[in-house]
Design an enzyme around this catalytic site. Sequence first.
Site, PDB file in Angstrom:
ATOM      1  N   TYR A   1      -2.076 -16.393  14.159  1.00 59.39           N
ATOM      2  CA  TYR A   1      -2.653 -15.217  14.811  1.00 59.39           C
ATOM      3  C   TYR A   1      -1.581 -14.500  15.639  1.00 59.39           C
ATOM      4  CZ  TYR A   1      -5.455 -12.277  17.857  1.00 59.39           C
ATOM      5  OH  TYR A   1      -5.959 -11.195  18.537  1.00 59.39           O
TER       6      TYR A   1
ATOM      7  N   THR B   1     -16.621 -10.964  23.087  1.00 65.43           N
ATOM      8  CA  THR B   1     -17.216 -10.757  21.766  1.00 65.43           C
ATOM      9  C   THR B   1     -17.290 -12.104  21.059  1.00 65.43           C
ATOM     10  OG1 THR B   1     -15.127 -10.446  20.564  1.00 65.43           O
ATOM     11  CG2 THR B   1     -16.072  -8.496  21.654  1.00 65.43           C
TER      12      THR B   1
ATOM     13  N   ASP C   1     -12.255  -3.650   2.054  1.00 68.60           N
ATOM     14  CA  ASP C   1     -11.750  -5.022   2.091  1.00 68.60           C
ATOM     15  C   ASP C   1     -10.239  -4.913   2.276  1.00 68.60           C
ATOM     16  OD1 ASP C   1     -10.796  -7.565   1.648  1.00 68.60           O
ATOM     17  OD2 ASP C   1     -11.792  -7.856  -0.277  1.00 68.60           O
TER      18      ASP C   1
ATOM     19  N   SER D   1      -3.775  -4.319  18.855  1.00 68.37           N
ATOM     20  CA  SER D   1      -3.040  -5.577  18.842  1.00 68.37           C
ATOM     21  C   SER D   1      -3.698  -6.536  19.817  1.00 68.37           C
ATOM     22  CB  SER D   1      -1.571  -5.311  19.194  1.00 68.37           C
ATOM     23  OG  SER D   1      -0.817  -6.500  19.185  1.00 68.37           O
TER      24      SER D   1
ATOM     25  N   SER E   1     -19.003  -4.202  14.009  1.00 66.74           N
ATOM     26  CA  SER E   1     -19.459  -4.985  15.158  1.00 66.74           C
ATOM     27  C   SER E   1     -18.432  -4.905  16.277  1.00 66.74           C
ATOM     28  CB  SER E   1     -19.658  -6.461  14.762  1.00 66.74           C
ATOM     29  OG  SER E   1     -18.437  -7.035  14.353  1.00 66.74           O
ATOM     30  N   GLY E   2     -18.834  -5.409  17.446  1.00 66.85           N
ATOM     31  CA  GLY E   2     -17.907  -5.590  18.554  1.00 66.85           C
ATOM     32  C   GLY E   2     -17.224  -4.325  19.010  1.00 66.85           C
TER      33      GLY E   2
ATOM     34  N   ALA F   1       1.601 -14.628  15.160  1.00 68.63           N
ATOM     35  CA  ALA F   1       2.563 -14.045  14.217  1.00 68.63           C
ATOM     36  C   ALA F   1       2.062 -12.706  13.691  1.00 68.63           C
ATOM     37  CB  ALA F   1       2.800 -15.007  13.050  1.00 68.63           C
ATOM     38  N   SER F   2       0.758 -12.621  13.417  1.00 69.16           N
ATOM     39  CA  SER F   2       0.214 -11.360  12.904  1.00 69.16           C
ATOM     40  C   SER F   2       0.316 -10.251  13.942  1.00 69.16           C
ATOM     41  CB  SER F   2      -1.243 -11.557  12.463  1.00 69.16           C
ATOM     42  OG  SER F   2      -2.131 -11.681  13.557  1.00 69.16           O
ATOM     43  N   LYS F   3       0.079 -10.585  15.199  1.00 74.68           N
ATOM     44  CA  LYS F   3       0.138  -9.567  16.245  1.00 74.68           C
ATOM     45  C   LYS F   3       1.578  -9.220  16.612  1.00 74.68           C
ATOM     46  CE  LYS F   3      -4.249  -8.921  16.496  1.00 74.68           C
ATOM     47  NZ  LYS F   3      -4.812  -7.656  15.951  1.00 74.68           N
TER      48      LYS F   3
ATOM     49  N   GLY G   1     -12.980  -2.206  11.098  1.00 78.63           N
ATOM     50  CA  GLY G   1     -13.682  -3.171  11.939  1.00 78.63           C
ATOM     51  C   GLY G   1     -14.859  -2.562  12.654  1.00 78.63           C
TER      52      GLY G   1
END
Length: 272
Positions: free
Chosen positions: A142, A177, A50, A128, A11-12, A144-146, A8
Amino acid sequence: MTTALITGASSGIGARAAALLVEQGLTVFGAARNTDAVAAIGGVTPVALDLTSDDSIRSAVATVTKAAGTVDVLINCAGYGEFGSLEETSLDAARQQLEVNVVGAVGLVQALLPGMREAGHGRIVNVSSLAGEFAAPLGGWYHASKFALEALSDSLRGEVSQFGIDVTLVQPSYVATDWHDTAMEHLDQTSGRGPYASMAAAMRRYFGSPALAKQMSTPDAVAELIVKAALTPRPRTRYRIGAGANVAVAMATLLPDRTFDALTRKQFGYAA
């Protein structure tokens, strides 16, 4: 010299953390799909990645290890928010959310752990969110992913500590962001019309409010915390940042579920 790989990084928060790691004297590889943006960060070597592709993950790790040998620090910073009602979110979109936020991060961990074990040291920082501690409507996948990233990090920490490898989590609350813009775009596409439209409109108003903007952490502040988690000799298992972050977690833990549900509805302006 310590070598770090951060995802990642285009950016940000990820871009700022990569730059700060360079300032700390690390050899830094920044992984992202947009390698041109990473290349613009002074001292950071771009790596194409990716997270939904096993081949891409293997290729990225091979590129870094060929250039620098063992990776000492892995920072999984890439991620996005798939927002919308569970009823209306397609399973393809759900799978994409889990691939990027969870499965891809674990793929990098799996690829780098053998080298860390052989070296007898390593640090894994998984970025996280407070969204990994409690869940709100319209952000189910979202959250659930964290939640998954939190659980996997806890399991991993217990597995690899015997090899001198430490695992830590950084849990930002709201950050200034464009993450929120992307999340709201997904929300509009999925639930902007239909049975959850009024709830989606309330969430858009909440995320666009000046009051929330005042509570947001800066990308710099979060990046500095990530670097601290990556480099401090004895890291905590979790680092939280954001106005009221610890209070929010305590409330989610201690209050009855339906009481917390009611507070969440009030916070976002949902109808009862």
